[in-house]
Design an enzyme around this catalytic site. Structure first.
Site, PDB file in Angstrom:
ATOM      1  N   GLN A  83      35.231  38.250  22.486  1.00  0.00           N
ATOM      2  CA  GLN A  83      35.982  37.930  23.827  1.00  0.00           C
ATOM      3  C   GLN A  83      36.059  36.690  24.036  1.00  0.00           C
ATOM      4  OE1 GLN A  83      33.543  40.484  27.008  1.00  0.00           O
ATOM      5  NE2 GLN A  83      32.335  40.715  25.071  1.00  0.00           N
ATOM      6  N   ASN A  84      35.358  35.704  22.968  1.00  0.00           N
ATOM      7  CA  ASN A  84      35.577  34.545  23.154  1.00  0.00           C
ATOM      8  C   ASN A  84      36.852  33.726  22.979  1.00  0.00           C
ATOM      9  OD1 ASN A  84      32.895  34.890  23.692  1.00  0.00           O
ATOM     10  ND2 ASN A  84      32.276  34.187  21.765  1.00  0.00           N
ATOM     11  N   ASP A 101      37.077  30.476  22.179  1.00  0.00           N
ATOM     12  CA  ASP A 101      36.621  29.101  21.720  1.00  0.00           C
ATOM     13  C   ASP A 101      37.001  28.817  20.156  1.00  0.00           C
ATOM     14  OD1 ASP A 101      34.745  30.573  20.176  1.00  0.00           O
ATOM     15  OD2 ASP A 101      33.254  30.146  21.667  1.00  0.00           O
ATOM     16  N   HIS A 159      40.474  38.095  24.581  1.00  0.00           N
ATOM     17  CA  HIS A 159      40.722  37.544  25.807  1.00  0.00           C
ATOM     18  C   HIS A 159      41.749  36.182  25.351  1.00  0.00           C
ATOM     19  CE1 HIS A 159      37.022  39.562  27.888  1.00  0.00           C
ATOM     20  NE2 HIS A 159      38.190  40.115  27.812  1.00  0.00           N
ATOM     21  N   CYS A 202      56.953  23.222  28.921  1.00  0.00           N
ATOM     22  CA  CYS A 202      57.431  23.754  27.860  1.00  0.00           C
ATOM     23  C   CYS A 202      58.513  22.891  27.096  1.00  0.00           C
ATOM     24  CB  CYS A 202      58.104  25.026  28.188  1.00  0.00           C
ATOM     25  SG  CYS A 202      59.068  26.124  26.853  1.00  0.00           S
ATOM     26  N   CYS A 207      62.139  25.009  27.437  1.00  0.00           N
ATOM     27  CA  CYS A 207      62.692  25.357  28.675  1.00  0.00           C
ATOM     28  C   CYS A 207      62.306  24.611  29.847  1.00  0.00           C
ATOM     29  CB  CYS A 207      62.600  26.746  29.132  1.00  0.00           C
ATOM     30  SG  CYS A 207      61.206  27.317  29.842  1.00  0.00           S
ATOM     31  N   THR A 262      26.767  39.342  24.521  1.00  0.00           N
ATOM     32  CA  THR A 262      27.727  39.824  25.662  1.00  0.00           C
ATOM     33  C   THR A 262      26.952  40.267  26.857  1.00  0.00           C
ATOM     34  OG1 THR A 262      29.657  40.715  26.365  1.00  0.00           O
ATOM     35  CG2 THR A 262      28.679  41.580  24.676  1.00  0.00           C
ATOM     36  N   ASN A 311      20.412  40.262  21.904  1.00  0.00           N
ATOM     37  CA  ASN A 311      20.924  39.551  22.908  1.00  0.00           C
ATOM     38  C   ASN A 311      19.558  38.962  23.299  1.00  0.00           C
ATOM     39  OD1 ASN A 311      21.482  38.632  25.995  1.00  0.00           O
ATOM     40  ND2 ASN A 311      23.373  40.126  25.493  1.00  0.00           N
TER      41      ASN A 311
HETATM   42  C1  BJW Z   1      22.804  35.043  23.988  1.00  0.00           C
HETATM   43  C2  BJW Z   1      22.261  34.087  23.696  1.00  0.00           C
HETATM   44  C3  BJW Z   1      21.930  33.816  22.429  1.00  0.00           C
HETATM   45  C4  BJW Z   1      22.800  33.804  25.647  1.00  0.00           C
HETATM   46  N1  BJW Z   1      21.886  34.599  21.476  1.00  0.00           N
HETATM   47  N2  BJW Z   1      22.551  36.201  23.346  1.00  0.00           N
HETATM   48  C5  BJW Z   1      36.582  48.814  35.269  1.00  0.00           C
HETATM   49  C6  BJW Z   1      35.584  48.685  36.240  1.00  0.00           C
HETATM   50  C7  BJW Z   1      35.454  47.818  37.085  1.00  0.00           C
HETATM   51  C8  BJW Z   1      36.158  46.483  37.044  1.00  0.00           C
HETATM   52  C9  BJW Z   1      37.394  46.610  36.297  1.00  0.00           C
HETATM   53  C10 BJW Z   1      37.388  47.741  35.273  1.00  0.00           C
HETATM   54  N3  BJW Z   1      38.750  47.096  34.384  1.00  0.00           N
HETATM   55  C11 BJW Z   1      39.053  46.427  34.808  1.00  0.00           C
HETATM   56  C12 BJW Z   1      38.245  45.716  35.570  1.00  0.00           C
HETATM   57  C13 BJW Z   1      38.395  44.397  36.321  1.00  0.00           C
HETATM   58  C14 BJW Z   1      37.821  43.265  35.480  1.00  0.00           C
HETATM   59  C15 BJW Z   1      36.285  43.483  35.365  1.00  0.00           C
HETATM   60  O1  BJW Z   1      35.987  43.843  34.329  1.00  0.00           O
HETATM   61  N4  BJW Z   1      35.696  42.992  36.368  1.00  0.00           N
HETATM   62  C16 BJW Z   1      34.275  43.145  36.355  1.00  0.00           C
HETATM   63  C17 BJW Z   1      33.684  41.620  36.423  1.00  0.00           C
HETATM   64  C18 BJW Z   1      33.711  44.072  37.392  1.00  0.00           C
HETATM   65  N5  BJW Z   1      38.881  43.113  34.308  1.00  0.00           N
HETATM   66  C19 BJW Z   1      39.653  42.596  34.037  1.00  0.00           C
HETATM   67  O2  BJW Z   1      40.440  42.095  35.107  1.00  0.00           O
HETATM   68  C20 BJW Z   1      40.154  42.648  32.545  1.00  0.00           C
HETATM   69  N6  BJW Z   1      41.714  43.058  32.639  1.00  0.00           N
HETATM   70  C21 BJW Z   1      41.714  44.477  32.732  1.00  0.00           C
HETATM   71  O3  BJW Z   1      41.105  45.381  32.450  1.00  0.00           O
HETATM   72  O4  BJW Z   1      43.253  44.889  32.896  1.00  0.00           O
HETATM   73  C22 BJW Z   1      43.514  46.019  33.373  1.00  0.00           C
HETATM   74  C23 BJW Z   1      43.359  45.953  34.913  1.00  0.00           C
HETATM   75  C24 BJW Z   1      44.349  45.151  35.687  1.00  0.00           C
HETATM   76  C25 BJW Z   1      44.081  44.865  36.991  1.00  0.00           C
HETATM   77  C26 BJW Z   1      42.991  45.877  37.865  1.00  0.00           C
HETATM   78  C27 BJW Z   1      42.204  46.716  36.922  1.00  0.00           C
HETATM   79  C28 BJW Z   1      42.484  46.681  35.727  1.00  0.00           C
HETATM   80  C29 BJW Z   1      40.572  41.182  32.082  1.00  0.00           C
HETATM   81  C30 BJW Z   1      39.117  40.277  32.012  1.00  0.00           C
HETATM   82  C31 BJW Z   1      39.272  39.116  31.593  1.00  0.00           C
HETATM   83  C32 BJW Z   1      38.192  38.288  31.356  1.00  0.00           C
HETATM   84  N7  BJW Z   1      38.312  37.093  31.558  1.00  0.00           N
HETATM   85  C33 BJW Z   1      37.283  36.090  31.267  1.00  0.00           C
HETATM   86  C34 BJW Z   1      37.819  34.657  31.280  1.00  0.00           C
HETATM   87  C35 BJW Z   1      38.761  34.269  29.659  1.00  0.00           C
HETATM   88  C36 BJW Z   1      39.077  33.217  29.918  1.00  0.00           C
HETATM   89  C37 BJW Z   1      38.139  32.042  29.805  1.00  0.00           C
HETATM   90  O5  BJW Z   1      37.090  31.835  28.974  1.00  0.00           O
HETATM   91  O6  BJW Z   1      38.242  30.906  30.787  1.00  0.00           O
HETATM   92  O7  BJW Z   1      36.671  36.349  29.857  1.00  0.00           O
HETATM   93  S1  BJW Z   1      35.773  36.131  32.303  1.00  0.00           S
HETATM   94  C38 BJW Z   1      34.635  35.956  31.225  1.00  0.00           C
HETATM   95  O8  BJW Z   1      33.670  37.102  31.031  1.00  0.00           O
HETATM   96  C39 BJW Z   1      35.275  35.643  29.796  1.00  0.00           C
HETATM   97  C40 BJW Z   1      34.436  36.321  28.846  1.00  0.00           C
HETATM   98  O9  BJW Z   1      35.099  36.553  27.575  1.00  0.00           O
HETATM   99  C41 BJW Z   1      33.923  37.534  29.669  1.00  0.00           C
HETATM  100  C42 BJW Z   1      32.692  38.250  29.458  1.00  0.00           C
HETATM  101  O10 BJW Z   1      31.692  37.344  29.339  1.00  0.00           O
HETATM  102  P1  BJW Z   1      30.399  37.432  28.295  1.00  0.00           P
HETATM  103  O11 BJW Z   1      31.008  36.962  26.672  1.00  0.00           O
HETATM  104  O12 BJW Z   1      29.902  38.583  28.276  1.00  0.00           O
HETATM  105  O13 BJW Z   1      29.581  36.290  28.754  1.00  0.00           O
HETATM  106  P2  BJW Z   1      28.306  36.398  29.689  1.00  0.00           P
HETATM  107  O14 BJW Z   1      28.058  34.906  30.272  1.00  0.00           O
HETATM  108  O15 BJW Z   1      28.388  37.332  30.893  1.00  0.00           O
HETATM  109  O16 BJW Z   1      26.880  36.678  28.842  1.00  0.00           O
HETATM  110  C43 BJW Z   1      26.390  36.158  27.908  1.00  0.00           C
HETATM  111  C44 BJW Z   1      25.308  37.033  27.240  1.00  0.00           C
HETATM  112  O17 BJW Z   1      25.006  36.197  26.050  1.00  0.00           O
HETATM  113  C45 BJW Z   1      24.165  37.135  28.206  1.00  0.00           C
HETATM  114  O18 BJW Z   1      24.024  38.529  27.994  1.00  0.00           O
HETATM  115  C46 BJW Z   1      23.073  36.373  27.576  1.00  0.00           C
HETATM  116  O19 BJW Z   1      21.770  36.893  27.618  1.00  0.00           O
HETATM  117  C47 BJW Z   1      23.612  36.243  26.054  1.00  0.00           C
HETATM  118  N8  BJW Z   1      23.086  35.150  25.431  1.00  0.00           N
HETATM  119  N9  BJW Z   1      22.497  32.921  24.757  1.00  0.00           N
HETATM  120  C48 BJW Z   1      22.120  36.119  22.102  1.00  0.00           C
HETATM  121  N10 BJW Z   1      21.702  32.409  21.802  1.00  0.00           N
HETATM  122 ZN    ZN Z   2      59.516  27.732  28.112  1.00  0.00          ZN
END
Ligand code: BJW
Ligand code: ZN
Length: 242
Positions: A104-105, A107, A122, A150, A153, A191, A216
């Protein structure tokens, strides 16, 4: 032997017996590189509001602010590198014939560590997409202009990442579902399991018959559901599997 080391032993056995391994990573795998996570302590969404910075509406309302946020993260990432967790996964890919890494990263640290079969759900912060003609280009300039344009364009560029409310690339999603539906072992690493559709992928692999193991620092909504949940830092646990 503590539970954690017993679980690491069990995972090691499953890993080296598996014919096909799929891994899903989140922000936690990069935490030990110094990259902020989203939701934990010091997480980006504790300090900033996702609706102001990570939605298409936010970008069209205030592109300068959104670009400031992404430029700041590009500057930070430019100075950071992969950690032992990223390198351990790259090493596993070398040794396991069918190994797929879904992240999901945005980076790019998995590729920088040497992983090759990487599915970026992502997007990638080092790629930009034109809001006019759709052209997609890698752009490693740090910093970028405040409002980058761009070359073809002249329209505004955006980071090639997936914001809330945006669909993931269907071809990318298909590849991820193929990998998680046909593996013997899935590792879900660093995650929080809060963002869909990635959050459901471990469960989907379990339903398809895979052993699913979580690594995790903290419990997640899935910790009691997967076969094994190992509490600890991925940068410390993953190298022990090699
Ligand atoms: C360690 C550690 C160590 C720390 N060792 N562990 C179904 C149900 C409900 C809602 C939805 C659904 N389907 C879609 C949705 C809406 C939405 C969603 O999910 N919302 C929820 C929040 C409720 N999803 C979307 O909008 C997605 N699109 C989609 O589904 O399209 C269809 C649709 C469209 C319109 C309406 C409905 C459906 C797109 C999601 C895009 C997410 N984008 C981001 C930003 C990306 C760009 C950027 O980076 O700027 O992605 S948000 C952010 O969260 C980023 C991450 O990839 C993502 C996940 O986060 P992650 O990786 O889990 O990080 P953390 O911080 O949450 O957790 C870190 C973990 O690491 C923790 O557990 C720590 O304990 C652990 N940790 N150190 C091991 N050393
Ligand atoms: Zn363009």
């Amino acid at each position: 032997m503590s539970d954690v080391s017993a679980d690491i032993g069990k995972l090691r056995e499953k890993l080296w017996q598996a014919k096909r391994v799929t891994v899903l990573t989140g922000a936690g795998i990069s935490a030990e590189s110094g990259v902020p996570t989203f939701r934990g302590e010091g997480g980006l969404w504790k300090q900033y509001r996702a609706v102001d910075l990570a939605t298409p509406e936010a970008f069209f309302r205030n592109p300068k602010l959104v670009w400031e946020f992404y430029n700041w993260r590009r500057e930070m990432l430019d100075l950071l590198g992969p950690n032992p967790g990223h390198y351990a996964l790259a090493e596993m890919e070398q040794r396991i014939s069918r190994f797929t890494l879904i992240t999901q990263n945005i980076d790019d640290l998995h590729r920088r560590a040497g992983s090759r079969n990487v599915i970026e759900l992502h997007g990638n912060i080092w790629w930009v997409r034109c809001t006019g003609c759709g052209a997609l280009n890698e752009d490693r300039r740090v910093p970028l202009p405040a409002l980058p344009e761009c070359k073809s364009c002249g329209a505004l560029l955006r980071p090639n990442v997936v914001w809330f409310g945006e669909n993931l690339d269907p071809a990318v999603l298909d590849e991820a579902y193929e990998a998680l539906s046909n593996c013997d072992l899935m590792m879900v690493i660093g995650t929080s399991g809060t963002v869909q559709p990635a959050a459901s992928m471990g469960l989907q692999a379990k339903t398809a018959g895979a052993a699913v193991v979580e690594i995790n620092l903290e419990p997640t909504p899935y910790s009691g559901i997967y076969h094994i949940s190992i509490a600890g830092k991925s940068g410390q646990i993953l190298p022990q599997l090699l």
